[in-house]
Motif scaffolding. Structure first.
Motif, PDB file in Angstrom:
ATOM      1  N   ARG A  83      46.424  23.633  40.201  1.00 17.28           N
ATOM      2  CA  ARG A  83      46.551  22.279  40.760  1.00 17.28           C
ATOM      3  C   ARG A  83      48.013  21.865  40.643  1.00 17.28           C
ATOM      4  NH1 ARG A  83      42.281  18.772  40.984  1.00 17.28           N
ATOM      5  NH2 ARG A  83      43.751  17.550  42.246  1.00 17.28           N
ATOM      6  N   ALA A  84      48.725  21.862  41.764  1.00 13.21           N
ATOM      7  CA  ALA A  84      50.145  21.514  41.740  1.00 13.21           C
ATOM      8  C   ALA A  84      50.325  20.037  41.375  1.00 13.21           C
ATOM      9  CB  ALA A  84      50.775  21.798  43.102  1.00 13.21           C
ATOM     10  N   HIS A  85      51.340  19.764  40.554  1.00 10.92           N
ATOM     11  CA  HIS A  85      51.715  18.394  40.178  1.00 10.92           C
ATOM     12  C   HIS A  85      50.575  17.645  39.490  1.00 10.92           C
ATOM     13  CE1 HIS A  85      54.708  19.575  43.043  1.00 10.92           C
ATOM     14  NE2 HIS A  85      53.879  19.425  44.078  1.00 10.92           N
ATOM     15  N   ARG A  86      49.748  18.362  38.750  1.00 12.32           N
ATOM     16  CA  ARG A  86      48.633  17.716  38.060  1.00 12.32           C
ATOM     17  C   ARG A  86      48.621  18.125  36.587  1.00 12.32           C
ATOM     18  NH1 ARG A  86      48.872  15.918  42.435  1.00 12.32           N
ATOM     19  NH2 ARG A  86      47.170  15.275  43.827  1.00 12.32           N
ATOM     20  N   MET A  87      48.373  17.150  35.730  1.00 12.10           N
ATOM     21  CA  MET A  87      48.240  17.388  34.302  1.00 12.10           C
ATOM     22  C   MET A  87      47.028  16.599  33.812  1.00 12.10           C
ATOM     23  SD  MET A  87      51.251  17.207  31.401  1.00 12.10           S
ATOM     24  CE  MET A  87      51.681  15.495  31.754  1.00 12.10           C
ATOM     25  N   LEU A  88      46.310  17.137  32.856  1.00 12.09           N
ATOM     26  CA  LEU A  88      45.096  16.480  32.363  1.00 12.09           C
ATOM     27  C   LEU A  88      45.301  16.000  30.935  1.00 12.09           C
ATOM     28  CD1 LEU A  88      42.099  15.835  33.073  1.00 12.09           C
ATOM     29  CD2 LEU A  88      41.510  17.960  31.879  1.00 12.09           C
ATOM     30  N   LEU A  89      44.908  14.763  30.691  1.00 10.43           N
ATOM     31  CA  LEU A  89      44.916  14.180  29.344  1.00 10.43           C
ATOM     32  C   LEU A  89      43.476  13.916  28.934  1.00 10.43           C
ATOM     33  CD1 LEU A  89      46.317  12.735  26.890  1.00 10.43           C
ATOM     34  CD2 LEU A  89      46.287  10.641  28.288  1.00 10.43           C
ATOM     35  N   THR A  90      43.093  14.378  27.752  1.00 10.55           N
ATOM     36  CA  THR A  90      41.740  14.124  27.236  1.00 10.55           C
ATOM     37  C   THR A  90      41.825  13.446  25.880  1.00 10.55           C
ATOM     38  OG1 THR A  90      41.504  16.236  26.050  1.00 10.55           O
ATOM     39  CG2 THR A  90      40.927  16.214  28.399  1.00 10.55           C
ATOM     40  N   VAL A  91      40.828  12.620  25.592  1.00 10.23           N
ATOM     41  CA  VAL A  91      40.709  11.980  24.274  1.00 10.23           C
ATOM     42  C   VAL A  91      39.270  12.152  23.800  1.00 10.23           C
ATOM     43  CG1 VAL A  91      42.569  10.287  24.462  1.00 10.23           C
ATOM     44  CG2 VAL A  91      40.339   9.748  25.408  1.00 10.23           C
ATOM     45  N   THR A  92      39.108  12.591  22.584  1.00  5.08           N
ATOM     46  CA  THR A  92      37.784  12.793  21.993  1.00  5.08           C
ATOM     47  C   THR A  92      37.637  11.894  20.775  1.00  5.08           C
ATOM     48  OG1 THR A  92      37.745  15.096  22.723  1.00  5.08           O
ATOM     49  CG2 THR A  92      36.187  14.472  20.986  1.00  5.08           C
ATOM     50  N   ASN A  93      36.540  11.183  20.707  1.00  2.00           N
ATOM     51  CA  ASN A  93      36.259  10.286  19.587  1.00  2.00           C
ATOM     52  C   ASN A  93      35.679  11.102  18.433  1.00  2.00           C
ATOM     53  OD1 ASN A  93      35.503   8.288  17.819  1.00  2.00           O
ATOM     54  ND2 ASN A  93      34.076   7.267  19.206  1.00  2.00           N
ATOM     55  N   PHE A  94      36.492  11.342  17.402  1.00  5.25           N
ATOM     56  CA  PHE A  94      36.000  12.102  16.254  1.00  5.25           C
ATOM     57  C   PHE A  94      35.572  11.198  15.100  1.00  5.25           C
ATOM     58  CE2 PHE A  94      40.554  11.729  15.453  1.00  5.25           C
ATOM     59  CZ  PHE A  94      40.595  11.363  14.111  1.00  5.25           C
ATOM     60  N   SER A  95      35.547   9.880  15.326  1.00  3.15           N
ATOM     61  CA  SER A  95      35.092   8.958  14.284  1.00  3.15           C
ATOM     62  C   SER A  95      33.565   8.870  14.323  1.00  3.15           C
ATOM     63  CB  SER A  95      35.704   7.569  14.490  1.00  3.15           C
ATOM     64  OG  SER A  95      35.069   6.900  15.570  1.00  3.15           O
ATOM     65  N   ASP A  96      33.004   8.078  13.422  1.00  6.62           N
ATOM     66  CA  ASP A  96      31.551   7.910  13.389  1.00  6.62           C
ATOM     67  C   ASP A  96      31.117   6.605  14.047  1.00  6.62           C
ATOM     68  OD1 ASP A  96      32.561   6.127  11.565  1.00  6.62           O
ATOM     69  OD2 ASP A  96      31.314   6.779   9.881  1.00  6.62           O
ATOM     70  N   ARG A  97      32.029   5.974  14.821  1.00  5.71           N
ATOM     71  CA  ARG A  97      31.714   4.712  15.481  1.00  5.71           C
ATOM     72  C   ARG A  97      32.037   4.796  16.970  1.00  5.71           C
ATOM     73  NH1 ARG A  97      34.569   0.547  11.306  1.00  5.71           N
ATOM     74  NH2 ARG A  97      36.018   2.276  11.117  1.00  5.71           N
ATOM     75  N   SER A 132      33.289   3.866  27.714  1.00  9.39           N
ATOM     76  CA  SER A 132      33.082   3.808  26.263  1.00  9.39           C
ATOM     77  C   SER A 132      32.901   5.229  25.744  1.00  9.39           C
ATOM     78  CB  SER A 132      31.858   2.962  25.921  1.00  9.39           C
ATOM     79  OG  SER A 132      32.038   1.624  26.353  1.00  9.39           O
ATOM     80  N   LEU A 133      33.249   5.404  24.473  1.00  7.60           N
ATOM     81  CA  LEU A 133      33.152   6.718  23.854  1.00  7.60           C
ATOM     82  C   LEU A 133      32.243   6.660  22.633  1.00  7.60           C
ATOM     83  CD1 LEU A 133      36.723   8.357  23.827  1.00  7.60           C
ATOM     84  CD2 LEU A 133      34.731   8.969  25.194  1.00  7.60           C
ATOM     85  N   ALA A 134      31.126   7.355  22.717  1.00  7.64           N
ATOM     86  CA  ALA A 134      30.306   7.550  21.523  1.00  7.64           C
ATOM     87  C   ALA A 134      30.974   8.608  20.652  1.00  7.64           C
ATOM     88  CB  ALA A 134      28.907   7.995  21.931  1.00  7.64           C
ATOM     89  N   PRO A 135      30.608   8.704  19.390  1.00  7.81           N
ATOM     90  CA  PRO A 135      31.179   9.752  18.539  1.00  7.81           C
ATOM     91  C   PRO A 135      31.013  11.134  19.179  1.00  7.81           C
ATOM     92  CG  PRO A 135      30.003   8.173  17.188  1.00  7.81           C
ATOM     93  CD  PRO A 135      29.729   7.798  18.619  1.00  7.81           C
ATOM     94  N   ASN A 136      32.086  11.917  19.119  1.00  6.46           N
ATOM     95  CA  ASN A 136      32.134  13.296  19.647  1.00  6.46           C
ATOM     96  C   ASN A 136      32.116  13.375  21.162  1.00  6.46           C
ATOM     97  OD1 ASN A 136      32.117  14.440  16.998  1.00  6.46           O
ATOM     98  ND2 ASN A 136      29.899  14.091  16.921  1.00  6.46           N
ATOM     99  N   ARG A 137      32.282  12.254  21.844  1.00  2.00           N
ATOM    100  CA  ARG A 137      32.366  12.269  23.305  1.00  2.00           C
ATOM    101  C   ARG A 137      33.830  12.218  23.749  1.00  2.00           C
ATOM    102  NH1 ARG A 137      27.606  11.321  26.026  1.00  2.00           N
ATOM    103  NH2 ARG A 137      28.843  12.084  27.787  1.00  2.00           N
TER     104      ARG A 137
END
Length: 207
Positions: A83-97, A132-137
């Motif tokens: 994918r030219a000119h594309r970068m992916l950013l991910t965030v994972t909720n590793f907390s328990d909330r 919204s992010l549940a834990p581990n999502r």
């Protein structure tokens, strides 16, 4: 009996009565434990402690749910293969909330000079609801690193980066995120854009 002897007997009897009365008063004023009998023992409760509002919980967003903070998340970023000119950013909720991006629905990305304004968001990428992010999502944001300059897609501005800053609110200090594999990616801060947070990789890849 002579008057003098009678007076002496009366004085001795009065003295004996005085001693007896004194002993009775002393015994009546103490209970044998060092406390006066007339003292009342009152149980004093500790002063009430006001409830603490600093219970370690993250700040609350406008929807009443806890806002996602960098301490709750694991960040990852890297170029998207094929994918030219594309970068992916991910965030994972590793907390328990669970947490939400209601207050800031897209990441504030800073490349190069920290005084530069964050990348603008692609308005059409806004999801129908709050992410919204549940834990581990995990949530995703796609970064268009630059606009193509010419038919061959060559770049005339910007430069290669191996890390960049990510902030989750306007006043927060950006968290530095390194690229996977440390492979540098060409970014033009003048033409780069970022999507809103997406709930799935498929939704992010559309851009």
């Amino acid at each position: 009996m002579p008057i003098t002897a009678l007076a002496t007997i009366r004085r001795a009897a009065a003295a004996a009565l005085l001693v007896t009365a004194t002993l009775a008063l002393t015994a009546g004023c103490h209970d044998g434990t060092g406390h006066k009998a007339g003292d009342s023992v009152t149980a004093v409760s500790p002063a009430p402690v006001p409830p603490s509002h600093d219970d370690g919980a993250p700040p609350t967003g406008p929807d009443g749910r806890a806002a996602c903070t960098p301490e709750m998340l694991k960040f990852q970023a890297g170029a998207m293969p094929r994918r030219a000119h594309r970068m992916l950013l991910t965030v994972t909720n590793f907390s328990d909330r669970p947490c939400t991006f209601a207050a800031q629905p897209y990441p504030l990305l800073h490349f190069g000079d920290g005084r530069r304004a964050p990348l603008p968001a692609i308005g059409a990428s806004a999801p129908p609801g709050v992410i919204s992010l549940a834990p581990n999502r995990t949530a995703y944001a796609l970064i268009i690193t630059s606009a193509a300059h010419g038919p061959d897609g060559s770049h005339h501005r910007g430069g290669k980066i191996s890390q960049f800053g990510v902030a989750l609110s306007a006043r927060a200090t950006p968290t530095q995120v390194g690229l996977d594999g440390r492979a540098p990616v060409h970014v033009d801060p003048h033409t780069a854009r970022v999507t809103y947070w997406q709930s799935s990789l498929a939704a992010a890849r559309k851009w």
